[in-house]
Write a protein that holds these residues in place. Sequence first.
Motif: not given
Lengths: 297, 297
Positions: A135-136, A249-251, A254-255, A276-277
């Motif tokens: 994924t990364t 829900r937030h990808g 991390l977020r 990134l937010q």
Amino acid sequence: MFTGLSAFPLSPLGHDGIDEPAFIGLMARLVAARVDSICALGSTGNYAYLRADQRRRITQLAVAHAGDIPVVIGIGALTTDDVLAYAEHAQHAGADGLLLPPMSYQPLQAEEVFALYESVSRMVDIPICVYDNPTTTHFEFSDELHAAIARLPNIGSIKIPGVPADHDAATNRVKDLKARLPSGVTVGVSGDAFAARGLNAGCDAWYSVVGGLFPEAAQAITQAARAGQAGLATKRCDALSPLWQLYGRHGGSLRVIATAAEQLGLVSPECLPRPLQTLDDAGRRALADVLETLALN
Amino acid sequence: MFTGLSAFPLSPLGHDGIDEPAFIGLMARLVAARVDSICALGSTGNYAYLRADQRRRITQLAVAHAGDIPVVIGIGALTTDDVLAYAEHAQHAGADGLLLPPMSYQPLQAEEVFALYESVSRMVDIPICVYDNPTTTHFEFSDELHAAIARLPNIGSIKIPGVPADHDAATNRVKDLKARLPSGVTVGVSGDAFAARGLNAGCDAWYSVVGGLFPEAAQAITQAARAGQAGLATKRCDALSPLWQLYGRHGGSLRVIATAAEQLGLVSPECLPRPLQTLDDAGRRALADVLETLALN
């Protein structure tokens, strides 16, 4: 070192680069919880987004503030030359181990990834954890490649990106992979939602995002699984599923974890590197509810 | 500027960083062939792998050696702060346009990508080409996001990653996308094998890898298509299919084009940043045969 709970702290940003007091505060939580190892500059530690001087500083701070807990340093970079420089610095700074993701921009070929691990493994004399998370990194390891890399010098562990949902399938998966590896090379699960499943299936370690912020909750899962209390580990892991749902829900994790750290007052607002937010208002409200319900603090 | 043939040169490495004479030599071929624009520091120009000082140097060299041909500079980076710094430098150095890929490590959300383009587009006063290529950036644009970004100031073009195989489907795809964009924002095709198909379907530009090394061959395809000679463009593009097949066999265009440049004596051996490798012996023999058969030199 590559067994039990490996906790991955954030590398929080402040107004002027790394927020050093905040990072030291995160380290203190991990030391107090007696995690089995601390991995700074993993994906959660935003290694890919930091400048070289920032990475060297995080490395120094991690080593200085880990007490007697082993410190693993992420050394991923797009070029082999940068990886080698980070490896040399981390080893010199006193790291106990290295985490090496095959970070990519152009899709990598298996022989290129092998050559990367070969170059690093022959240069260092501390153990390396192979980081497998498409994924990364956008690279998919085959089992053959894992086996070939694990036979290189100084390979200590493989961090896999989850296990099958079914217990028997997961157990077979871990057994099959381990059968290909030299004895002494451990296998660790990542993807927090897979923690109990992976540990119950025979993984030696949990490379944990949630453990970087809430080490007690992660310890409770890890210790149950390693004591053979599979049902208890599963129950404790499933109890955190509202958090895993927010990850989805937030990808990713991390977020959510960065926002949670902010809500606990452990890091400044906007602790992630743009673009990134952290979460928006609705996401923050949902997360605050989850943290309260699960008594995560 | 964002019409016709846009050629993407390599940023060849030598023993000690950028091989400046080799880069200048590649630029000279593009100027001699009168390509419509030159895009340095695209994916083919290895923007993601170069240090900031190396990127600034390539920018200066591209501007200095382009004659009267418009120069577009790739400004992609993992952090918005770095993108803004590269944008400022490129504009100051005399670039005519900017190419902005939403480079990612953690998968990006649409609102994060929008905010990135918003930040850059409000800071610059030269046009930006939006770079859409999920194979390298790992981000998939929706048409809605393309439309929203295209309404920002200073957006000049969208580089799309190919078109459907069928001519009518391709024509409809380009027409649908253009209907969502302000007039004046062009659409350019990338993926060399798609060149004739994209141009024949109404794309205004071809963002071309092969054009960065063999500009005459790429010009012949582009000029036929833009003169309405669709069949001739297709025939010329299909004639290069042995090259496109090698792209497929070696994980994309970069390794093949870098090896071809080496075989022509235009760059030094090992001109790519490790872990990326040029072709092995069997690949080199196959490529040499293709270059000879196609009279590419």
